[in-house]
Design a protein around this motif. Structure first.
Motif, PDB file in Angstrom:
ATOM      1  N   ASN A   1      -8.157  -3.329  -3.853  1.00 51.68           N
ATOM      2  CA  ASN A   1      -7.752  -4.677  -3.439  1.00 51.68           C
ATOM      3  C   ASN A   1      -8.844  -5.438  -2.691  1.00 51.68           C
ATOM      4  O   ASN A   1      -8.591  -6.533  -2.179  1.00 51.68           O
ATOM      5  CB  ASN A   1      -6.491  -4.588  -2.585  1.00 51.68           C
TER       6      ASN A   1
ATOM      7  N   VAL B   1      -5.123   5.140   1.472  1.00 53.97           N
ATOM      8  CA  VAL B   1      -5.661   3.905   2.045  1.00 53.97           C
ATOM      9  C   VAL B   1      -7.015   3.565   1.430  1.00 53.97           C
ATOM     10  O   VAL B   1      -7.278   2.411   1.063  1.00 53.97           O
ATOM     11  CB  VAL B   1      -5.749   4.008   3.585  1.00 53.97           C
TER      12      VAL B   1
ATOM     13  N   TRP C   1      -6.547   2.271  -2.164  1.00 55.21           N
ATOM     14  CA  TRP C   1      -5.881   0.974  -2.197  1.00 55.21           C
ATOM     15  C   TRP C   1      -6.810  -0.134  -1.721  1.00 55.21           C
ATOM     16  O   TRP C   1      -6.870  -1.207  -2.320  1.00 55.21           O
ATOM     17  CB  TRP C   1      -4.607   1.011  -1.349  1.00 55.21           C
ATOM     18  N   CYS C   2      -7.539   0.133  -0.634  1.00 51.03           N
ATOM     19  CA  CYS C   2      -8.466  -0.873  -0.095  1.00 51.03           C
ATOM     20  C   CYS C   2      -9.562  -1.200  -1.111  1.00 51.03           C
ATOM     21  O   CYS C   2      -9.910  -2.369  -1.305  1.00 51.03           O
ATOM     22  CB  CYS C   2      -9.074  -0.395   1.217  1.00 51.03           C
TER      23      CYS C   2
ATOM     24  N   TYR D   1      -7.929  -3.092   7.186  1.00 51.93           N
ATOM     25  CA  TYR D   1      -6.587  -2.585   6.896  1.00 51.93           C
ATOM     26  C   TYR D   1      -5.985  -1.925   8.130  1.00 51.93           C
ATOM     27  O   TYR D   1      -4.853  -2.219   8.518  1.00 51.93           O
ATOM     28  CB  TYR D   1      -6.615  -1.597   5.721  1.00 51.93           C
TER      29      TYR D   1
ATOM     30  N   SER E   1       2.402   1.814  -3.385  1.00 53.67           N
ATOM     31  CA  SER E   1       1.454   1.987  -4.489  1.00 53.67           C
ATOM     32  C   SER E   1       1.232   3.447  -4.860  1.00 53.67           C
ATOM     33  O   SER E   1       0.840   3.754  -5.980  1.00 53.67           O
ATOM     34  CB  SER E   1       0.105   1.355  -4.138  1.00 53.67           C
TER      35      SER E   1
ATOM     36  N   ARG F   1       0.836  -1.203   0.000  1.00 51.52           N
ATOM     37  CA  ARG F   1       0.000   0.000   0.000  1.00 51.52           C
ATOM     38  C   ARG F   1       0.865   1.246   0.000  1.00 51.52           C
ATOM     39  O   ARG F   1       0.638   2.179  -0.756  1.00 51.52           O
ATOM     40  CB  ARG F   1      -0.924  -0.009   1.229  1.00 51.52           C
TER      41      ARG F   1
END
Length: 108
Positions: free
Chosen positions: A37, A30, A33-34, A44, A26, A23
């Motif tokens: 994914n 957050v 990314w969450c 997380y 990347s 993360r």
């Protein structure tokens, strides 16, 4: 805690630490990314918190080694010998240069 549970927890923490690393690398925040994914943000942050606590626990396990702030003085066994007439002056080879110049001025 038995050995199997301990190993299971270690593996899980390593996986979570890898997730946090991915993360961070990347460039996404957050939330992005969450979503990308398929991970719930609360999950997380829970995992991030557990990884941080584990790292803090690892730091606390290490011994603290005292560090001396006193400078070390090298001891020299070599000497400088000055012969002036029947006077011999023995000095360590690391004798202060300015003091040596003053001493030579006196011995002239």
């Amino acid at each position: 805690m038995n050995e199997i549970v301990r190993i299971k927890n270690e593996v899980r923490l390593k996986q979570w630490a890898e997730m946090v690393r991915q993360r961070n690398e990347s460039g996404l925040n957050v939330s992005q990314w969450c979503r990308q994914n398929g991970i719930n943000q609360k999950t997380y942050y829970y995992r991030l918190n557990r990884v941080r606590k584990a790292l803090c626990g690892e730091v606390e396990k290490h011994d603290i080694v005292p560090v001396s702030t006193e400078p070390e003085i090298a001891v020299s066994h070599e000497q400088i010998s000055l012969f002036v007439g029947n006077v011999v002056v023995n000095l360590p080879d690391d004798f202060n240069e300015d003091t040596l110049k003053r001493l030579l001025g006196v011995l002239r």
